[in-house]
Design an enzyme around this catalytic site. Structure first.
Site, mmCIF file in Angstrom:
data_model
loop_
_atom_site.group_PDB
_atom_site.id
_atom_site.type_symbol
_atom_site.label_atom_id
_atom_site.label_comp_id
_atom_site.label_asym_id
_atom_site.label_seq_id
_atom_site.Cartn_x
_atom_site.Cartn_y
_atom_site.Cartn_z
ATOM 1 C CE LYS A 95 48.429 -4.624 -46.715
ATOM 2 N NZ LYS A 95 47.667 -5.616 -47.531
ATOM 3 C CG ASP B 149 48.591 -8.876 -46.763
ATOM 4 O OD1 ASP B 149 48.558 -9.982 -46.186
ATOM 5 O OD2 ASP B 149 47.749 -7.990 -46.584
ATOM 6 C CG LEU B 150 50.349 -12.887 -51.966
ATOM 7 C CD1 LEU B 150 51.113 -13.679 -53.015
ATOM 8 C CD2 LEU B 150 49.186 -12.150 -52.612
ATOM 9 C CE LYS B 151 45.366 -10.997 -44.722
ATOM 10 N NZ LYS B 151 45.698 -9.944 -45.692
ATOM 11 C CG ASP C 121 47.473 -25.125 -50.011
ATOM 12 O OD1 ASP C 121 47.296 -26.336 -49.769
ATOM 13 O OD2 ASP C 121 47.119 -24.578 -51.063
ATOM 14 C CB THR D 157 42.320 -5.760 -38.217
ATOM 15 O OG1 THR D 157 42.621 -5.725 -39.606
ATOM 16 C CG2 THR D 157 43.598 -5.833 -37.427
ATOM 17 C CD GLN E 147 40.684 -3.135 -41.078
ATOM 18 O OE1 GLN E 147 40.462 -4.069 -40.317
ATOM 19 N NE2 GLN E 147 41.646 -3.176 -41.989
ATOM 20 N N GLY F 85 45.794 1.555 -45.388
ATOM 21 C CA GLY F 85 45.283 1.520 -46.754
ATOM 22 C C GLY F 85 44.472 2.745 -47.065
ATOM 23 N NE ARG F 86 39.565 0.353 -46.674
ATOM 24 C CZ ARG F 86 38.734 -0.508 -46.111
ATOM 25 N NH1 ARG F 86 37.497 -0.649 -46.583
ATOM 26 N NH2 ARG F 86 39.115 -1.247 -45.093
HETATM 27 O O1 C5P Z 1 42.224 0.221 -46.054
HETATM 28 P P1 C5P Z 1 42.720 -0.383 -44.769
HETATM 29 O O2 C5P Z 1 43.605 0.558 -43.962
HETATM 30 O O3 C5P Z 1 41.616 -0.997 -43.932
HETATM 31 O O4 C5P Z 1 43.662 -1.567 -45.274
HETATM 32 C C1 C5P Z 1 44.198 -2.546 -44.410
HETATM 33 C C2 C5P Z 1 45.024 -3.501 -45.212
HETATM 34 O O5 C5P Z 1 45.587 -4.467 -44.327
HETATM 35 C C3 C5P Z 1 44.260 -4.278 -46.278
HETATM 36 O O6 C5P Z 1 45.152 -4.412 -47.388
HETATM 37 C C4 C5P Z 1 44.010 -5.642 -45.650
HETATM 38 O O7 C5P Z 1 44.017 -6.672 -46.620
HETATM 39 C C5 C5P Z 1 45.202 -5.786 -44.738
HETATM 40 N N1 C5P Z 1 45.060 -6.661 -43.568
HETATM 41 C C6 C5P Z 1 44.089 -6.460 -42.599
HETATM 42 N N2 C5P Z 1 43.996 -7.315 -41.515
HETATM 43 C C7 C5P Z 1 44.865 -8.333 -41.402
HETATM 44 C C8 C5P Z 1 45.873 -8.535 -42.372
HETATM 45 C C9 C5P Z 1 45.944 -7.669 -43.462
HETATM 46 O O8 C5P Z 1 43.317 -5.499 -42.680
HETATM 47 N N3 C5P Z 1 44.819 -9.116 -40.331
#
Ligand code: C5P
Length: 245
Positions: free
Chosen positions: A40, A67-69, A72, A132, A203, A223-224
């Site tokens: 991603k 994932d640029l959301k 506009d 989230t 989160q 992610g992390r």
């Molecule tokens: O590090 P972590 O597991 O929290 O990363 C979650 C990823 O999902 C991040 O890249 C964040 O930008 C993305 N994301 C999110 N919630 C959303 C959409 C995308 O956490 N609704």
């Protein structure tokens, strides 16, 4: 709980490559090469490294979620969707908060790029419902949407489906309600995944990988827990074990 093979579990994982430059991102990707997981690419990496890092990940065989959301006016989003489609990603997203006309414009942009012969495949397009990191209090008192988070999420999911999008980004806590409102084939991509014993970080609406899969999530964005681990490949491996129990 569906019994998943390791390959099936890996193909559901989207690793959030939240890195500051292409070198750091590609070094991490190299450690996860051959596992079958998605990459991603979000704002931090794309704003620094641009389309070339996406092309590089594709050339290394990864499926890519951009994932640029986008959020506009419809005409701008249509053009953005055309450009992303030409880039050749597998999935990208727009904000549900942009409304039906904006989401439909994203779907149109994809169709236009494919019809013009500028892209080999049509990427899946999904809508962000509520981040989230958004808690019930933030939704009501800061964003100003009244009622329960789940109701706000399901409303956007229904709009996204009517607009011709293929799914949504939501918390794993909301998957059951989304599937029941929009059908089991409507894709759910869920960040907010935290394996047992991991830091929650910023989160808010979270679940473990096992529970997310048991709840019907199609794709888990992580992610992390992987990218900040001392050994990312081992962290992914532990998650896959947790999912295939
Ligand atoms: O590090 P972590 O597991 O929290 O990363 C979650 C990823 O999902 C991040 O890249 C964040 O930008 C993305 N994301 C999110 N919630 C959303 C959409 C995308 O956490 N609704």
């Amino acid at each position: 709980m569906p019994v998943l093979t390791r390959d099936e579990a890996a193909s559901k994982i989207m690793v959030a490559l939240d890195k500051p430059d292409a070198a750091a991102a590609l070094a991490l990707a190299e450690q996860l090469q051959g596992t079958g997981c998605w990459m991603k690419v979000g704002m931090e990496l794309f704003y620094a490294a641009g389309p070339s890092v996406v092309r590089e990940l594709k050339s290394r065989g990864f499926r890519v979620f951009l994932d640029l959301k986008m959020h506009d006016i419809p005409n701008t989003v249509r053009g953005g969707a055309r450009s992303i489609t030409r880039l050749g990603v597998d999935l990208f997203n727009v904000h549900g908060a942009g409304g039906m006309a904006m989401m439909s414009a994203a779907a149109e942009g994809v169709r236009e790029a494919v019809a013009a012969g500028d892209a080999e495949q049509a990427p899946l397009v999904i809508a962000v419902t509520q981040l989230t990191s958004t808690s019930q209090t933030v939704l009501n008192e800061e964003i100003g949407i009244m009622g329960q988070v789940e109701d706000a999420v399901v409303r956007y999911a229904k709009l996204a489906r009517e607009a011709g999008l293929q799914g949504v980004v939501a918390s794993p806590l909301e998957v059951a309600a989304i599937k029941s409102a929009c059908g089991v084939g409507f894709i759910t991509v869920t960040p907010g995944i935290r394996p047992r014993g991991n830091d929650v970080g910023d989160q808010s609406r979270i679940m473990t990988p096992y529970d997310a899969v048991a709840g019907g999530t199609d794709y888990l964005v992580i992610g992390r827990p992987i990218t900040a681990a001392h050994n990312p490949a081992e962290a992914l491996d532990n998650i896959l074990k947790e999912m295939t129990l």
